[in-house]
Design an enzyme around this catalytic site. Structure first.
Site, PDB file in Angstrom:
ATOM      1  N   ASP A   1       0.844  -1.193   0.000  1.00 28.15           N
ATOM      2  CA  ASP A   1       0.000   0.000   0.000  1.00 28.15           C
ATOM      3  C   ASP A   1       0.877   1.240   0.000  1.00 28.15           C
ATOM      4  O   ASP A   1       2.042   1.209   0.443  1.00 28.15           O
ATOM      5  CB  ASP A   1      -0.923   0.019   1.221  1.00 28.15           C
ATOM      6  CG  ASP A   1      -2.118   0.948   1.024  1.00 28.15           C
ATOM      7  OD1 ASP A   1      -2.367   1.371  -0.120  1.00 28.15           O
ATOM      8  OD2 ASP A   1      -2.801   1.266   2.010  1.00 28.15           O
ATOM      9  N   GLY A   2       0.321   2.337  -0.507  1.00 28.50           N
ATOM     10  CA  GLY A   2       0.999   3.617  -0.508  1.00 28.50           C
ATOM     11  C   GLY A   2       0.092   4.694   0.047  1.00 28.50           C
ATOM     12  O   GLY A   2      -1.132   4.559   0.019  1.00 28.50           O
TER      13      GLY A   2
ATOM     14  N   GLU B   1       2.727   3.677  -4.114  1.00 30.56           N
ATOM     15  CA  GLU B   1       2.181   2.361  -4.435  1.00 30.56           C
ATOM     16  C   GLU B   1       3.208   1.527  -5.203  1.00 30.56           C
ATOM     17  O   GLU B   1       3.425   0.342  -4.905  1.00 30.56           O
ATOM     18  CB  GLU B   1       0.906   2.505  -5.265  1.00 30.56           C
ATOM     19  CG  GLU B   1      -0.263   3.176  -4.565  1.00 30.56           C
ATOM     20  CD  GLU B   1      -1.021   2.235  -3.626  1.00 30.56           C
ATOM     21  OE1 GLU B   1      -0.604   1.067  -3.478  1.00 30.56           O
ATOM     22  OE2 GLU B   1      -2.035   2.681  -3.057  1.00 30.56           O
TER      23      GLU B   1
ATOM     24  N   ASP C   1      -4.513  -2.472  -3.458  1.00 27.52           N
ATOM     25  CA  ASP C   1      -5.758  -1.735  -3.690  1.00 27.52           C
ATOM     26  C   ASP C   1      -5.550  -0.665  -4.762  1.00 27.52           C
ATOM     27  O   ASP C   1      -6.389   0.204  -4.954  1.00 27.52           O
ATOM     28  CB  ASP C   1      -6.303  -1.128  -2.397  1.00 27.52           C
ATOM     29  CG  ASP C   1      -5.343  -0.159  -1.729  1.00 27.52           C
ATOM     30  OD1 ASP C   1      -4.341   0.251  -2.368  1.00 27.52           O
ATOM     31  OD2 ASP C   1      -5.570   0.197  -0.557  1.00 27.52           O
TER      32      ASP C   1
ATOM     33  N   HIS D   1      -9.563  -0.398   3.093  1.00 22.21           N
ATOM     34  CA  HIS D   1     -10.314   0.080   4.263  1.00 22.21           C
ATOM     35  C   HIS D   1     -11.610  -0.693   4.519  1.00 22.21           C
ATOM     36  O   HIS D   1     -12.624  -0.107   4.895  1.00 22.21           O
ATOM     37  CB  HIS D   1     -10.614   1.571   4.130  1.00 22.21           C
ATOM     38  CG  HIS D   1      -9.449   2.376   3.661  1.00 22.21           C
ATOM     39  ND1 HIS D   1      -8.202   2.288   4.251  1.00 22.21           N
ATOM     40  CD2 HIS D   1      -9.326   3.277   2.659  1.00 22.21           C
ATOM     41  CE1 HIS D   1      -7.362   3.107   3.615  1.00 22.21           C
ATOM     42  NE2 HIS D   1      -8.024   3.710   2.653  1.00 22.21           N
TER      43      HIS D   1
ATOM     44  N   ASP E   1      -1.615  -0.078   5.261  1.00 19.78           N
ATOM     45  CA  ASP E   1      -2.151   1.285   5.272  1.00 19.78           C
ATOM     46  C   ASP E   1      -1.657   2.052   6.496  1.00 19.78           C
ATOM     47  O   ASP E   1      -1.225   3.205   6.392  1.00 19.78           O
ATOM     48  CB  ASP E   1      -3.676   1.238   5.251  1.00 19.78           C
ATOM     49  CG  ASP E   1      -4.296   2.619   5.363  1.00 19.78           C
ATOM     50  OD1 ASP E   1      -4.262   3.360   4.361  1.00 19.78           O
ATOM     51  OD2 ASP E   1      -4.798   2.966   6.448  1.00 19.78           O
TER      52      ASP E   1
END
Length: 242
Positions: free
Chosen positions: A100-101, A141, A163, A218, A228
């Site tokens: 994740d970024g 990302e 994501d 999320h 995250d």
């Protein structure tokens, strides 16, 4: 120093710079755990992200490309074999990877990236995370995937959860193949953004067997939420000096 808020259990976990952001994650959430801190370091320690003794030096990918995240802080922990395996650990691959970024002000704001690697043969978990004072969400990302794939051996297979449709679609919809054919130009004739990072990812994909799995962010997916939180915490480190 402006007060920061840490959420350990809530709709979204991690570090938040205002009470309003924090409250949105915990109000009405059963069993929420959160706390305010005067120092970022205290908030990170409370979340279990601030132990410098477990941090490592930058990986080879970051050293080769300074435009990627400037430092890698990696820590390892081994699952107890008494722990039940997650559903995705049944996949017939060498590694399960989540990335994740985060970018607090996109573009050109402080950002962070994170990756969680689950090695199937040993059930060992490795966390990698770092940040940049001025970047974009897409660069973070891509940096997360670069560092994660650089950390696994050539010839191994991985299921990569992300994501980011931007990253996934470049490979699954063959955008990157068309970019290379067109001299790293888009269909509109403009330069491909983040070419330096795409080149690194393309090289890594040629020496590893990678399959993408998109995951909605999320929604409570354990390792996606962990990434995250780590990515946002890295980005928040730069808020201390801004």
């Amino acid at each position: 120093m402006k007060k920061v808020y840490a959420v350990r259990i809530g709709r979204k976990t991690g570090i938040f710079s205002t009470w309003e952001e924090c409250e949105a994650q915990v109000k009405g959430f059963a069993g929420a755990k959160f706390k305010g801190f005067p120092e970022m370091s205290e908030a990170l320690a409370w979340l279990g992200m601030g132990s410098p003794s477990t941090e490592k030096n930058a990986s080879a990918a970051s050293r080769k490309n300074k435009s990627a995240a400037p430092a890698v802080r990696a820590k390892k922990e081994t699952f107890s074999f008494a722990d039940p395996p997650a559903a995705d650990e049944k996949e017939n691959v060498d590694y399960i990877i989540y990335t994740d970024g985060s970018c607090l002000r996109n573009p050109n704001g402080p950002g962070g990236w994170a990756a969680v690697l689950l090695k199937q043969s040993t059930r060992e978990t490795t966390e990698l995370h770092a940040g940049s004072p001025s970047t974009t969400n897409n660069r973070m990302e891509l940096s997360a995937a670069i560092e994660a794939l650089s950390a696994i051996e050539e010839g191994t297979s991985a299921l990569l959860y992300t994501d980011s449709q931007y990253m996934k679609n470049a490979f699954t919809k063959h955008w990157i193949t068309n970019w290379k054919r067109n001299g790293w130009k888009t269909a509109k004739g403009t330069d491909v953004l983040n070419k330096d990072l795409w080149l690194q990812l393309d090289a890594l994909f040629r020496t590893r067997k990678v399959r993408f799995q998109w995951v909605k962010g999320h929604v409570g997916v354990k390792y996606n939420e962990r990434c995250d939180a780590l990515a946002k915490a890295e980005a928040m480190r730069y808020m201390e000096t801004s």
